[in-house]
Design an enzyme around this catalytic site. Sequence first.
Site, PDB file in Angstrom:
ATOM      1  N   CYS A  48      -6.188 -69.481 -49.239  1.00 15.50           N
ATOM      2  CA  CYS A  48      -7.593 -69.904 -49.237  1.00 15.50           C
ATOM      3  C   CYS A  48      -8.272 -69.622 -50.576  1.00 15.50           C
ATOM      4  CB  CYS A  48      -8.383 -69.151 -48.160  1.00 15.50           C
ATOM      5  SG  CYS A  48      -7.734 -69.268 -46.495  1.00 15.50           S
ATOM      6  N   CYS A  52     -13.793 -68.788 -48.951  1.00 13.46           N
ATOM      7  CA  CYS A  52     -13.536 -69.337 -47.620  1.00 13.46           C
ATOM      8  C   CYS A  52     -14.295 -68.556 -46.547  1.00 13.46           C
ATOM      9  CB  CYS A  52     -12.044 -69.310 -47.307  1.00 13.46           C
ATOM     10  SG  CYS A  52     -11.621 -70.141 -45.746  1.00 13.46           S
ATOM     11  N   CYS A  79      -5.425 -73.956 -46.813  1.00 12.82           N
ATOM     12  CA  CYS A  79      -6.363 -73.851 -45.697  1.00 12.82           C
ATOM     13  C   CYS A  79      -7.080 -75.189 -45.505  1.00 12.82           C
ATOM     14  CB  CYS A  79      -7.381 -72.748 -45.996  1.00 12.82           C
ATOM     15  SG  CYS A  79      -8.743 -72.631 -44.820  1.00 12.82           S
ATOM     16  N   CYS A  82     -11.308 -74.561 -46.263  1.00 16.28           N
ATOM     17  CA  CYS A  82     -11.866 -74.460 -47.622  1.00 16.28           C
ATOM     18  C   CYS A  82     -11.175 -75.374 -48.623  1.00 16.28           C
ATOM     19  CB  CYS A  82     -11.834 -73.015 -48.109  1.00 16.28           C
ATOM     20  SG  CYS A  82     -10.162 -72.356 -48.397  1.00 16.28           S
TER      21      CYS A  82
END
Length: 207
Positions: A48, A52, A79, A82
Amino acid sequence: MMMRQPSNPGQPVPVQLSFDDKWAIVIACDASYDGQFVTAVKTTGIYCRPSCRSRKPKKVNVAFMETNEQAEQAGYRACKRCQPEVERAPQEELASRIIGFLTEHHKRKLALQDLADYIGMSAYYLERQFKQTTSLTPRAYLEKLRIGKACALLADTELTHLEICYEVGFRSPSSFYKAFSRHMLCAPGEYRERRRRLGPERSAENG
């Protein structure tokens, strides 16, 4: 005092961050560090951005990597929330760098030209781009940032109003009181008393 400037105009200055520094940035969801490293979660196999907003993993299950490529080579996938693999628009990157600078130097007396010198562009263009992205001028954002820090100190410390005023970067008590009342719709003393009254109630609820 001269501001530290990037070696190449428009490019961020590399910062050496420890594991704990990066963890604190992740907990704060600090977007100003997006692009400087990614957070890889061992239990989910996902990586991420630092900003995030997904539920935070346990610290022991986290590894930090410099680039998306490094994370993917280690077997992690991006992810979906994000989207660290998606490049941000230049305006968003610029706003992120400005926010990072303001956060780091909020205690100092800052002028728009200080920001312009650091970023490497005209003050007019910088302010225009920042406002288009955040709906605030850099000056307004800095004031909001200082008030947020003042609220935390009022709630969690015994510092006097005057001490808090200078601790968060205001140059005079009058400017502090005016800004605080404008943002919080009450005086610092009233805010502190309100938070103290809420304290026992919250403790009872949690107990």
